[in-house]
Design a protein around this motif. Structure first.
Motif, short mmCIF file in Angstrom:
data_model
loop_
_atom_site.label_atom_id
_atom_site.label_comp_id
_atom_site.label_asym_id
_atom_site.label_seq_id
_atom_site.Cartn_x
_atom_site.Cartn_y
_atom_site.Cartn_z
N ASN A 36 -4.99 96.02 -27.25
CA ASN A 36 -3.78 96.56 -26.67
C ASN A 36 -4.08 96.80 -24.93
O ASN A 36 -4.92 97.49 -24.60
CB ASN A 36 -3.19 97.96 -26.95
CG ASN A 36 -1.87 98.18 -26.44
OD1 ASN A 36 -0.69 97.32 -26.80
ND2 ASN A 36 -1.51 99.09 -25.79
N GLU A 37 -3.03 95.95 -24.26
CA GLU A 37 -3.30 95.88 -22.92
C GLU A 37 -3.06 97.35 -22.19
O GLU A 37 -3.68 97.71 -21.22
CB GLU A 37 -2.37 94.85 -22.34
CG GLU A 37 -3.03 94.11 -20.94
CD GLU A 37 -2.15 92.97 -20.54
OE1 GLU A 37 -1.07 92.98 -20.55
OE2 GLU A 37 -2.68 91.81 -20.51
N GLY A 38 -1.94 97.82 -22.62
CA GLY A 38 -1.62 99.33 -21.91
C GLY A 38 -1.99 100.29 -22.59
O GLY A 38 -2.84 100.43 -23.56
N GLY A 42 3.31 101.00 -26.94
CA GLY A 42 4.10 100.00 -26.31
C GLY A 42 5.28 100.69 -25.88
O GLY A 42 5.37 101.85 -25.36
N GLN A 43 6.58 99.99 -25.82
CA GLN A 43 7.84 100.38 -25.28
C GLN A 43 8.20 101.76 -25.93
O GLN A 43 9.03 102.44 -25.36
CB GLN A 43 8.82 99.61 -25.48
CG GLN A 43 8.45 98.20 -24.65
CD GLN A 43 9.61 97.19 -24.79
OE1 GLN A 43 11.00 97.41 -24.51
NE2 GLN A 43 9.37 96.24 -25.57
N MET A 44 7.72 101.98 -27.17
CA MET A 44 7.98 103.36 -28.01
C MET A 44 7.85 104.54 -26.79
O MET A 44 8.58 105.30 -26.86
CB MET A 44 7.28 103.54 -29.17
CG MET A 44 7.91 103.13 -30.37
SD MET A 44 7.04 103.72 -31.87
CE MET A 44 5.40 103.16 -31.59
N GLY A 241 17.35 93.89 -18.73
CA GLY A 241 16.96 93.69 -19.66
C GLY A 241 15.17 93.27 -19.68
O GLY A 241 14.75 94.04 -18.96
N TYR A 242 14.63 92.60 -20.61
CA TYR A 242 13.27 92.58 -20.94
C TYR A 242 12.92 91.35 -20.96
O TYR A 242 13.82 90.23 -21.34
CB TYR A 242 13.16 93.45 -22.24
CG TYR A 242 13.32 94.77 -21.91
CD1 TYR A 242 12.18 95.59 -21.64
CD2 TYR A 242 14.48 95.36 -22.10
CE1 TYR A 242 12.35 97.00 -21.40
CE2 TYR A 242 14.33 96.81 -21.90
CZ TYR A 242 13.34 97.59 -21.44
OH TYR A 242 13.36 98.84 -21.08
N VAL A 243 11.87 90.94 -20.73
CA VAL A 243 11.25 89.73 -20.98
C VAL A 243 9.77 89.76 -21.76
O VAL A 243 9.04 90.79 -21.68
CB VAL A 243 10.57 89.07 -19.57
CG1 VAL A 243 11.74 88.29 -18.82
CG2 VAL A 243 9.80 90.13 -18.69
N GLY A 278 7.56 91.17 -33.69
CA GLY A 278 8.15 92.28 -32.47
C GLY A 278 8.87 91.70 -31.56
O GLY A 278 9.56 90.48 -31.72
N ASP A 279 9.02 92.22 -30.39
CA ASP A 279 10.16 91.86 -29.30
C ASP A 279 9.60 90.46 -28.61
O ASP A 279 10.34 90.08 -28.03
CB ASP A 279 10.02 92.94 -28.27
CG ASP A 279 10.83 94.00 -28.48
OD1 ASP A 279 11.41 93.98 -29.63
OD2 ASP A 279 11.32 94.90 -27.52
N CYS A 280 8.36 90.18 -29.00
CA CYS A 280 7.93 88.71 -28.58
C CYS A 280 8.40 87.60 -28.97
O CYS A 280 8.36 86.46 -28.60
CB CYS A 280 6.31 88.67 -28.33
SG CYS A 280 5.66 88.69 -30.03
N GLN A 287 14.32 96.57 -31.64
CA GLN A 287 14.45 97.68 -31.96
C GLN A 287 13.27 97.96 -32.60
O GLN A 287 12.26 97.34 -33.06
CB GLN A 287 15.64 97.98 -33.11
CG GLN A 287 16.96 98.03 -32.45
CD GLN A 287 17.33 99.12 -31.62
OE1 GLN A 287 17.38 100.10 -32.10
NE2 GLN A 287 17.39 98.82 -30.28
N VAL A 288 12.55 99.32 -32.73
CA VAL A 288 11.63 99.62 -33.31
C VAL A 288 11.64 99.33 -34.80
O VAL A 288 10.56 98.88 -35.15
CB VAL A 288 11.34 101.52 -33.29
CG1 VAL A 288 10.30 101.87 -34.03
CG2 VAL A 288 11.39 101.71 -31.69
N THR A 289 12.54 99.61 -35.48
CA THR A 289 12.81 99.30 -36.92
C THR A 289 12.55 97.90 -37.17
O THR A 289 12.08 97.40 -38.10
CB THR A 289 14.01 99.62 -37.48
OG1 THR A 289 14.93 98.95 -36.59
CG2 THR A 289 14.27 101.24 -37.64
#
Ligand SMILES: Cc1cc2nc3c(=O)[nH]c(=O)nc-3n(C[C@H](O)[C@H](O)[C@H](O)COP(=O)(O)OP(=O)(O)OC[C@H]3O[C@@H](n4cnc5c(N)ncnc54)[C@H](O)[C@@H]3O)c2cc1C
Lengths: 314, 121
Positions: A36-38, A42-44, A241-243, A278-280, A287-289
């Motif tokens: 994991n980079e960060g 994650g966004q959670m 928004g998100y990228v 996931g979001d990618c 969403q998390v779910t």
């Protein structure tokens, strides 16, 4: 030359999708590493309250991330956070990932779950004034703008909801939005529209940020007329928004026009042994779910792939 | 007190002692929020590598944190965490808001020197 550490599966990205994949894979005794980079989660961990995670009435995102991390670890999953991936080779039967500190890892299966990040406007001054008048988090920085006049950029649910929440602090909130209508739920639009502290500048965007030490004004570009108007403000919150974090995957796996990874219903990418969750990925609801569900599917599909591969190799 | 694995600073006197007892000090002053948690995580991760630097956190809303909030170097900061780098008791760098590991290590290497055992490719 550093030794290459071997795994059965490597998960790139440790948000809810990646951590869930790690839980499922490790539990199935698949030797798994999450890179994991960060910070793991994650966004959670950007979410103060998750109230729509079934089975848990309400939980802080940081706590939920910690539980998922603990679960993955308890099943034997290795986790490396704050790493930097220098190179990935995903096309061969055995995939290799090398970090910027020289460590290398290989595995026959990879799950890509690098998630997303807030979209930036990408206009002059944005980098300079981040943390000095530009913010991407109302709950973090709202109180710095007590009794100040601020701008919120965006027209989706988060922009409108955060604009309303920022009225707790700011004396005036101006919403700048690129279209003549909002892309938010009706209740969020209604609430923002009826709020006495909120006003709107539609069909416009910010084209530059100005100031000395801190942000003092912005240029507002009218997208219909191309007219630029200077606008005095103490702060700008950007919610546009998100990228997808897929820049380092370009040319490696199939991406769509928005940089999202293209997958089939088993979450396989165009490369054998490479899955994404996931979001990618190219999808509608983030969403998390949904991330957790896809982490599950990708892990089960990867386990199945490893099983089939083992049989064909024996 | 913050829920991190870093050493905590709870009073202005403790901060004073930390920066006078140690040549190189990094203090992350924030809350348990989205922009701060990643910076604590980075500090926790690099603590073992950067043995010549002492890493601390301090709660932003602690009244004693006024010693950080009033530093001239943070004038104009409007995003937490405020991260302050001290060398021989003096502020050499301060950053506002979330940072990447690369941004943090670039500052550490420049202000305090890279760790002796740092691997090079
Ligand atoms: C402020 C906010 C509030 C939200 N509120 C809710 C909510 O209430 N309910 C809800 O269900 N959803 C909510 N969401 C959405 C939800 O957080 C996301 O949909 C979900 O976290 C996506 O999970 P993910 O695992 O796909 O990606 P992410 O959570 O984005 O995690 C991806 C991880 O991969 C890492 N990474 C990126 N690139 C690389 C790389 N090259 N190599 C290695 N690692 C990499 C990232 O650092 C990150 O840690 C919210 C999001 C935000 C930002």
């Amino acid at each position: 030359m550093n030794e290459v550490q071997q795994y059965d599966a490597i998960v790139v990205g440790g948000g809810p999708a990646g951590l869930t994949a790690g839980i499922y894979l490790s539990r199935a005794r698949v030797k798994t590493l999450i890179l994991n980079e960060g910070t793991l989660g994650g966004q959670m961990i950007l979410t103060h309250e998750i109230a729509n995670y079934p089975g848990v009435e309400s939980i802080n995102g940081f706590q939920l991330a910690n539980i998922m991390k603990k679960q993955a670890k308890s099943f034997g999953c290795d986790l490396l956070a704050n790493i930097n991936i220098a190179s990935m080779s995903l096309g061969d039967d055995i995939k290799t990932i090398t970090l910027s500190d020289g460590k290398s890892f290989s595995a026959p299966a990879v799950i890509l779950s690098p998630g997303g990040r807030p979209r930036t406007l990408g206009v002059p001054g944005e980098g300079k004034f981040k943390g000095r008048g530009i913010s991407y988090c109302a709950t973090c920085d709202g109180d710095f703008f007590t009794d100040k006049e601020i701008v919120v950029v965006g027209g989706g649910n988060s922009a409108l909801e955060e604009a309303v929440s920022l009225t707790k602090y700011a004396s005036k909130v101006t919403i700048v939005h690129q279209f003549d209508h909002f892309q938010a739920f009706e209740h969020a639009i209604e609430e923002a529209k009826k709020h006495p502290k909120i006003s709107f500048i539609m069909e416009s965007t910010i084209s530059a940020f100005h100031g000395e030490n801190g942000l003092e004004s912005v240029d507002i570009l009218n997208l219909k007329t191309n007219a630029v108007t200077p606008f005095k403000t103490d702060g700008v919150f950007i919610f546009i928004g998100y990228v997808a974090n897929t820049e380092n995957l370009k040319g490696m796996v199939a991406l769509n026009d928005w940089g999202e990874i293209v997958v089939n219903s088993d979450l396989e990418t165009n490369l054998p042994g490479v899955f994404a969750a996931g979001d990618c990925i190219a999808k509608r609801y983030r969403q998390v779910t949904t991330a957790v569900g896809e982490g599950t599917v990708a892990a089960l599909a990867a386990s199945n792939y490893l099983h089939r591969r083992k049989q064909s190799h024996s | 007190m913050l829920y991190t694995n870093l050493k905590h600073i709870e009073t202005a006197a403790q901060l004073e002692k930390a920066i006078s007892d140690n040549e190189n000090v990094m203090v992350v002053c924030g809350r348990m929020g989205p922009m701060c948690i990643p910076v604590y995580g980075i500090a926790e991760d690099i603590e073992d590598e950067y043995k010549h630097v002492q890493f601390f956190d301090m709660e932003f809303d602690n009244p004693e944190a006024v010693v950080i909030r009033r530093l001239p170097e943070v004038r104009g900061f409007m995003g937490i965490p405020f991260t302050i780098y001290y060398k021989n008791g003096k502020v050499v760098k301060a950053t506002s808001s979330i940072q990447t590991k690369e941004q943090v290590t670039t500052i550490l290497n420049k202000e305090f020197g890279a760790p002796a055992n740092k691997k090079t490719l």
